[in-house]
Design a protein around this motif. Structure first.
Motif, PDB file in Angstrom:
ATOM      1  N   UNK A  34       0.830  -1.195   0.000  1.00  0.00           N
ATOM      2  CA  UNK A  34       0.000   0.000   0.000  1.00  0.00           C
ATOM      3  C   UNK A  34       0.867   1.249   0.000  1.00  0.00           C
ATOM      4  N   UNK A  35       1.932   1.169   0.788  1.00  0.00           N
ATOM      5  CA  UNK A  35       2.798   2.327   0.939  1.00  0.00           C
ATOM      6  C   UNK A  35       3.572   2.649  -0.332  1.00  0.00           C
ATOM      7  N   UNK A  36       3.917   1.596  -1.085  1.00  0.00           N
ATOM      8  CA  UNK A  36       4.799   1.815  -2.234  1.00  0.00           C
ATOM      9  C   UNK A  36       4.132   1.669  -3.582  1.00  0.00           C
ATOM     10  N   UNK A  37       2.851   1.457  -3.574  1.00  0.00           N
ATOM     11  CA  UNK A  37       2.180   1.215  -4.847  1.00  0.00           C
ATOM     12  C   UNK A  37       2.343   2.365  -5.826  1.00  0.00           C
ATOM     13  N   UNK A  38       2.195   3.569  -5.334  1.00  0.00           N
ATOM     14  CA  UNK A  38       2.270   4.713  -6.250  1.00  0.00           C
ATOM     15  C   UNK A  38       3.668   4.840  -6.834  1.00  0.00           C
ATOM     16  N   UNK A  39       4.688   4.627  -6.004  1.00  0.00           N
ATOM     17  CA  UNK A  39       6.057   4.665  -6.503  1.00  0.00           C
ATOM     18  C   UNK A  39       6.270   3.617  -7.587  1.00  0.00           C
ATOM     19  N   UNK A  40       5.795   2.424  -7.310  1.00  0.00           N
ATOM     20  CA  UNK A  40       5.977   1.342  -8.263  1.00  0.00           C
ATOM     21  C   UNK A  40       5.254   1.644  -9.579  1.00  0.00           C
ATOM     22  N   UNK A  41       4.027   2.137  -9.445  1.00  0.00           N
ATOM     23  CA  UNK A  41       3.270   2.476 -10.649  1.00  0.00           C
ATOM     24  C   UNK A  41       3.982   3.550 -11.461  1.00  0.00           C
ATOM     25  N   UNK A  42       4.497   4.558 -10.761  1.00  0.00           N
ATOM     26  CA  UNK A  42       5.216   5.633 -11.443  1.00  0.00           C
ATOM     27  C   UNK A  42       6.449   5.087 -12.143  1.00  0.00           C
ATOM     28  N   UNK A  43       7.173   4.220 -11.436  1.00  0.00           N
ATOM     29  CA  UNK A  43       8.380   3.631 -12.011  1.00  0.00           C
ATOM     30  C   UNK A  43       8.044   2.829 -13.263  1.00  0.00           C
ATOM     31  N   UNK A  85       5.487   3.260 -15.249  1.00  0.00           N
ATOM     32  CA  UNK A  85       5.113   4.181 -16.310  1.00  0.00           C
ATOM     33  C   UNK A  85       6.368   4.777 -16.951  1.00  0.00           C
ATOM     34  N   UNK A  86       7.292   5.202 -16.116  1.00  0.00           N
ATOM     35  CA  UNK A  86       8.533   5.792 -16.612  1.00  0.00           C
ATOM     36  C   UNK A  86       9.305   4.779 -17.453  1.00  0.00           C
ATOM     37  N   UNK A  87       9.389   3.571 -16.939  1.00  0.00           N
ATOM     38  CA  UNK A  87      10.131   2.519 -17.639  1.00  0.00           C
ATOM     39  C   UNK A  87       9.519   2.233 -19.000  1.00  0.00           C
ATOM     40  N   UNK A  88       8.204   2.099 -19.009  1.00  0.00           N
ATOM     41  CA  UNK A  88       7.517   1.800 -20.262  1.00  0.00           C
ATOM     42  C   UNK A  88       7.621   2.964 -21.243  1.00  0.00           C
ATOM     43  N   UNK A  89       7.580   4.176 -20.707  1.00  0.00           N
ATOM     44  CA  UNK A  89       7.682   5.339 -21.563  1.00  0.00           C
ATOM     45  C   UNK A  89       9.053   5.442 -22.198  1.00  0.00           C
ATOM     46  N   UNK A 146      11.582  -7.195 -14.454  1.00  0.00           N
ATOM     47  CA  UNK A 146      10.377  -6.787 -13.730  1.00  0.00           C
ATOM     48  C   UNK A 146      10.718  -5.890 -12.547  1.00  0.00           C
ATOM     49  N   UNK A 147      11.735  -6.276 -11.819  1.00  0.00           N
ATOM     50  CA  UNK A 147      12.143  -5.487 -10.661  1.00  0.00           C
ATOM     51  C   UNK A 147      12.676  -4.124 -11.079  1.00  0.00           C
ATOM     52  N   UNK A 148      13.363  -4.111 -12.203  1.00  0.00           N
ATOM     53  CA  UNK A 148      13.882  -2.842 -12.714  1.00  0.00           C
ATOM     54  C   UNK A 148      12.709  -1.942 -13.106  1.00  0.00           C
ATOM     55  N   UNK A 149      11.767  -2.537 -13.768  1.00  0.00           N
ATOM     56  CA  UNK A 149      10.583  -1.803 -14.196  1.00  0.00           C
ATOM     57  C   UNK A 149       9.818  -1.229 -13.002  1.00  0.00           C
ATOM     58  N   UNK A 208      15.057  -2.313  -8.518  1.00  0.00           N
ATOM     59  CA  UNK A 208      16.429  -2.729  -8.824  1.00  0.00           C
ATOM     60  C   UNK A 208      16.997  -1.818  -9.905  1.00  0.00           C
ATOM     61  N   UNK A 209      18.282  -1.491  -9.763  1.00  0.00           N
ATOM     62  CA  UNK A 209      18.945  -0.665 -10.763  1.00  0.00           C
ATOM     63  C   UNK A 209      19.970  -1.509 -11.521  1.00  0.00           C
ATOM     64  N   UNK A 210      19.944  -1.392 -12.808  1.00  0.00           N
ATOM     65  CA  UNK A 210      20.802  -2.186 -13.673  1.00  0.00           C
ATOM     66  C   UNK A 210      21.870  -1.293 -14.275  1.00  0.00           C
ATOM     67  N   UNK A 211      23.129  -1.660 -14.104  1.00  0.00           N
ATOM     68  CA  UNK A 211      24.224  -0.862 -14.612  1.00  0.00           C
ATOM     69  C   UNK A 211      25.117  -1.687 -15.516  1.00  0.00           C
ATOM     70  N   UNK A 212      25.272  -1.221 -16.743  1.00  0.00           N
ATOM     71  CA  UNK A 212      26.117  -1.927 -17.703  1.00  0.00           C
ATOM     72  C   UNK A 212      27.477  -1.254 -17.783  1.00  0.00           C
ATOM     73  N   UNK A 213      28.520  -2.013 -17.480  1.00  0.00           N
ATOM     74  CA  UNK A 213      29.883  -1.497 -17.619  1.00  0.00           C
ATOM     75  C   UNK A 213      30.434  -1.991 -18.943  1.00  0.00           C
ATOM     76  N   UNK A 214      30.636  -1.076 -19.897  1.00  0.00           N
ATOM     77  CA  UNK A 214      31.054  -1.496 -21.247  1.00  0.00           C
ATOM     78  C   UNK A 214      32.523  -1.872 -21.288  1.00  0.00           C
ATOM     79  N   UNK A 215      32.891  -2.892 -20.573  1.00  0.00           N
ATOM     80  CA  UNK A 215      34.281  -3.347 -20.575  1.00  0.00           C
ATOM     81  C   UNK A 215      34.436  -4.457 -21.601  1.00  0.00           C
ATOM     82  N   UNK A 216      35.582  -5.090 -21.568  1.00  0.00           N
ATOM     83  CA  UNK A 216      35.850  -6.083 -22.610  1.00  0.00           C
ATOM     84  C   UNK A 216      34.928  -7.297 -22.511  1.00  0.00           C
ATOM     85  N   UNK A 217      34.963  -8.045 -21.404  1.00  0.00           N
ATOM     86  CA  UNK A 217      33.801  -8.923 -21.226  1.00  0.00           C
ATOM     87  C   UNK A 217      32.750  -8.081 -20.524  1.00  0.00           C
TER      88      UNK A 217
END
Lengths: 127, 127
Positions: free
Chosen positions: A110-119, A121-125, B68-71, B75-84
């Motif tokens: 409940x507490x984080x739903x709006x954040x998740x929804x916003x995230x 939307x941003x991701x999809x956009x 899904x978690x990133x969306x 979770x934050x995903x960071x790509x380091x453009x190194x050799x591998x």
DNA sequence: CCGGATCCGGCTTGATACTG
DNA sequence: CAGTATCAAGCCGGATCCGG
């Protein structure tokens, strides 16, 4: 396969396939268990009552989930041999202890739903 | 279908199909999310590291769950453009707030595993 | 090589109908 | 009312292939 050194069973690493947390997670992670336990946490209920309140559950999954919970000793099933059969489901003592952790999760939702929804939307956009 | 009367959204009834708790539950109820968040709670990790630690997860489900978690902004995903190529995953601020409720669930699991196992044995024996 | 996408087979899920 | 039976569809996991 399993590193038995230093006993990962009792630590915060629920990542070995045979860790206790994993076993429970497989139960509660079926998406209906949590909801059903939640409903029963508010009071005993019969089959069709559960079916109505846990919106979207199929009778098959409801049956299946309730059987699983019964098997785990978290739910007690009582059949009243009346004219139209009446079956009541109730949380056991153990089942009630699950309510606490579940509430925490629910409040988080409940507490984080709006954040998740916003995230989302941003991701999809951005995509 | 949806009873819009009296706004069940903000109450303790996560049983309407459009309730926020439901939405989150569908996420965490996929059986890998919880484990992955748990691992990341102990520190950032790269893809293959997660794959190793979350024993039993397929590469496909790992990718899918991380996306899904990133969306969801957990979770934050960071790509380091190194050799591998090196890809690092980390919990966001929001993601870290999930750790609390998850710990509660985990502790419940550890605490009740033996009871559940015993109940299962009894159930299977009686049948 | 690492991270990830795609295709395919099997199991789980869900909708519907049927039984006690 | 409380399930069971049946069957179609979707999801999961494994193998295989691709991009940097």
């Amino acid at each position: 396969m399993v590193t038995t050194q230093s006993d990962p069973m009792l630590r915060g690493d629920p990542y070995a396939a045979d860790c206790p947390t994993r076993r429970i997670l497989d139960r509660i992670g079926d998406r209906w268990t949590v909801l059903i336990v939640g409903v029963l946490g508010e009071g005993d209920a019969r089959f069709s009552e559960l079916r109505r309140r846990v919106c979207g559950v199929s009778q098959k999954m409801l049956t299946q989930t309730l059987r699983g919970l019964e098997r785990d000793g978290l739910v007690r099933r009582t059949v009243h041999p009346e004219v139209p059969v009446r079956v009541e489901y109730a949380l056991t003592e153990a089942g009630r202890t699950l309510l606490g952790p579940l509430r925490a999760l629910q409040e988080w939702s409940i507490e984080h739903l709006s954040d998740v929804s916003a995230a989302q939307k941003a991701y999809d956009g951005a995509e």
